[in-house]
Motif scaffolding. Sequence first.
Motif, PDB file in Angstrom:
ATOM      1  N   GLY A   7    -103.845-120.887   6.683  1.00  0.00           N
ATOM      2  CA  GLY A   7    -102.949-120.896   7.833  1.00  0.00           C
ATOM      3  C   GLY A   7    -103.531-120.082   8.980  1.00  0.00           C
ATOM      4  N   PRO A   8    -103.612-120.666  10.180  1.00  0.00           N
ATOM      5  CA  PRO A   8    -104.224-119.956  11.299  1.00  0.00           C
ATOM      6  C   PRO A   8    -103.507-118.661  11.680  1.00  0.00           C
ATOM      7  N   LEU A   9    -102.184-118.598  11.543  1.00  0.00           N
ATOM      8  CA  LEU A   9    -101.491-117.352  11.880  1.00  0.00           C
ATOM      9  C   LEU A   9    -101.861-116.226  10.925  1.00  0.00           C
ATOM     10  N   LEU A  10    -102.001-116.537   9.640  1.00  0.00           N
ATOM     11  CA  LEU A  10    -102.424-115.506   8.693  1.00  0.00           C
ATOM     12  C   LEU A  10    -103.864-115.095   8.961  1.00  0.00           C
ATOM     13  N   LYS A  11    -104.726-116.049   9.240  1.00  0.00           N
ATOM     14  CA  LYS A  11    -106.127-115.733   9.538  1.00  0.00           C
ATOM     15  C   LYS A  11    -106.225-114.796  10.749  1.00  0.00           C
TER      16      LYS A  11
END
Length: 132
Positions: A7-11
């Motif tokens: 997930g881009p937000l977690l990354k």
Amino acid sequence: GRALVNGPLLKCAVAGDDPNVGRIVGKVGQLLGARGDPDLLDEGSPCVVKLGGETIFEGGFFRLDAAKEERLSNHMKAARLGTDVEGAPACPVHDRCVEIDIDLGGSRDVVSVVLGSDLTHGYVSENADYRS
């Protein structure tokens, strides 16, 4: 597991040393809802989520305070690798990581390990400008 670490937000949170636990637990909830088990995040549920060995969600509630958030951020900073970190190795061979443990309360015989990476501004810039 892969949907969480990809997930881009977690990354971005990992890249920014931001222990934004809402992004983690929110993604777990999204995945549980998609598979028909949204009640696993309700009050009294067996689901436990840990970040860096620290419990951040348990029994349907976040388990956070300012001191814990500071420890989580420091843990994430300690896992960084790159030229922007003083004393960091010049190559990506290392054993530092930001551990996220998710226990849904099921069988202890079933374990999954998923590896991911962060998403830094440098990575995005390099790949946005890359042409083949």
